[in-house]
Design an enzyme around this catalytic site. Sequence first.
Site, short mmCIF file in Angstrom:
data_model
loop_
_atom_site.label_atom_id
_atom_site.label_comp_id
_atom_site.label_asym_id
_atom_site.label_seq_id
_atom_site.Cartn_x
_atom_site.Cartn_y
_atom_site.Cartn_z
N CYS A 66 1.03 -1.03 -0.22
CA CYS A 66 0.57 -0.05 0.12
C CYS A 66 0.85 1.17 -0.11
O CYS A 66 1.57 1.76 -1.11
CB CYS A 66 -1.08 0.49 1.55
SG CYS A 66 -2.07 1.25 0.89
N HIS A 155 -3.82 -5.31 0.70
CA HIS A 155 -3.03 -5.52 1.77
C HIS A 155 -3.07 -7.12 1.91
O HIS A 155 -4.14 -7.80 1.95
CB HIS A 155 -3.58 -4.50 3.20
CG HIS A 155 -3.69 -3.49 3.43
ND1 HIS A 155 -2.83 -2.99 4.02
CD2 HIS A 155 -4.14 -2.28 2.30
CE1 HIS A 155 -2.73 -1.81 4.08
NE2 HIS A 155 -3.83 -1.14 3.33
N GLU A 157 -1.89 -8.72 3.95
CA GLU A 157 -2.19 -9.70 6.06
C GLU A 157 -3.59 -9.31 6.43
O GLU A 157 -3.45 -9.86 7.30
CB GLU A 157 -0.84 -8.32 6.29
CG GLU A 157 -1.23 -7.33 6.80
CD GLU A 157 -1.35 -6.08 5.61
OE1 GLU A 157 -1.56 -4.84 5.82
OE2 GLU A 157 -1.07 -6.38 5.22
N SER A 209 -2.46 -4.01 33.12
CA SER A 209 -4.18 -2.90 33.09
C SER A 209 -4.79 -4.06 32.92
O SER A 209 -6.00 -3.54 32.91
CB SER A 209 -3.92 -2.74 31.77
OG SER A 209 -3.85 -3.59 30.77
N GLY A 211 -5.41 -5.95 30.29
CA GLY A 211 -5.60 -5.96 28.75
C GLY A 211 -3.83 -7.53 28.18
O GLY A 211 -3.24 -7.74 29.38
N SER A 214 0.26 -6.36 28.35
CA SER A 214 0.73 -6.16 29.98
C SER A 214 0.55 -7.73 30.60
O SER A 214 1.65 -7.99 31.72
CB SER A 214 0.34 -5.12 30.50
OG SER A 214 -1.43 -5.67 30.79
#
Length: 283
Positions: A66, A155, A157, A209, A211, A214
């Site tokens: 891209c 793209h 991916e 966090s 998430g 972490s």
Amino acid sequence: LIARRIRELGIYSKIISHNKVKFHDILNNNVSGLILSGGPLNVYQSNKIKFDKRILNLGIPILGICFGHQILSKELGGKVKQSKNREFGLVKIKKLKSSLLTKNFFNKNGINDVWMSHADRITQLPPGFKSKAYTDNAPIAMIGNDNGMIGIQFHPEVAHTPQGEDIIKNFLYKICRMGELWTSGNFVTDTVERIKKQVGDGKVICALSGGVDSAVAATLVHKAIGDQLTCIFVNNGLMRKDEPERVKETFEKFMNVNLVYSESSERFISALKDITEPESKRK
């Protein structure tokens, strides 16, 4: 996402910012291939695009995706202009010439679906390059030369490009001539050993966090140094239902990590009173 796809194919990959990549780093680190990723900029915003252009002359295979496709074309003497119609979504791409990159990619009619997201397009090929494929809105949607330099406007991916993995696999295996040498298991082992050496007898604090990032970091560090790690988790009252309790249970009960738990919901929510603008709220 590009790096993840590469790692899934058993190849080690490293993400480097365009303004930090150095000619000598690539030259001296046995790099087998380079991918220039997509991005939000226009190729003519030259004051925001800084990279060592000598990397284009190293003789290693380069795949531009891209924006990377456009910057590769521009820097090597082609022309890029704003398109009348922006392409965003699923598009039919049609084969013009054969390429190792698209082996087993096109159907018997030389067509496949790809995911596009761009407002500019190449209008003139760089010297030595040939157009390999096109779409209705991007007459030069894939380019290549004889030195392993390839640019694609779409793209590969993303999951929206069927057989996009074949594009990345062909670049790695057939053009860069790399084999499957890397696994996530190797990564964990190597990372744990590096953490042990770096920390030594010291102690580590991890801001947890809740998430994925972490949590994975905390798990790797704990695997390496055990009780030398202390995690701090702040419940800001903005998480999913029961998520703070799950984080607490996972790290204290199941992983036996030293955890400092701060119940701070009221503090955060009261501070956010009357703030409705999303970016202000996030900050």
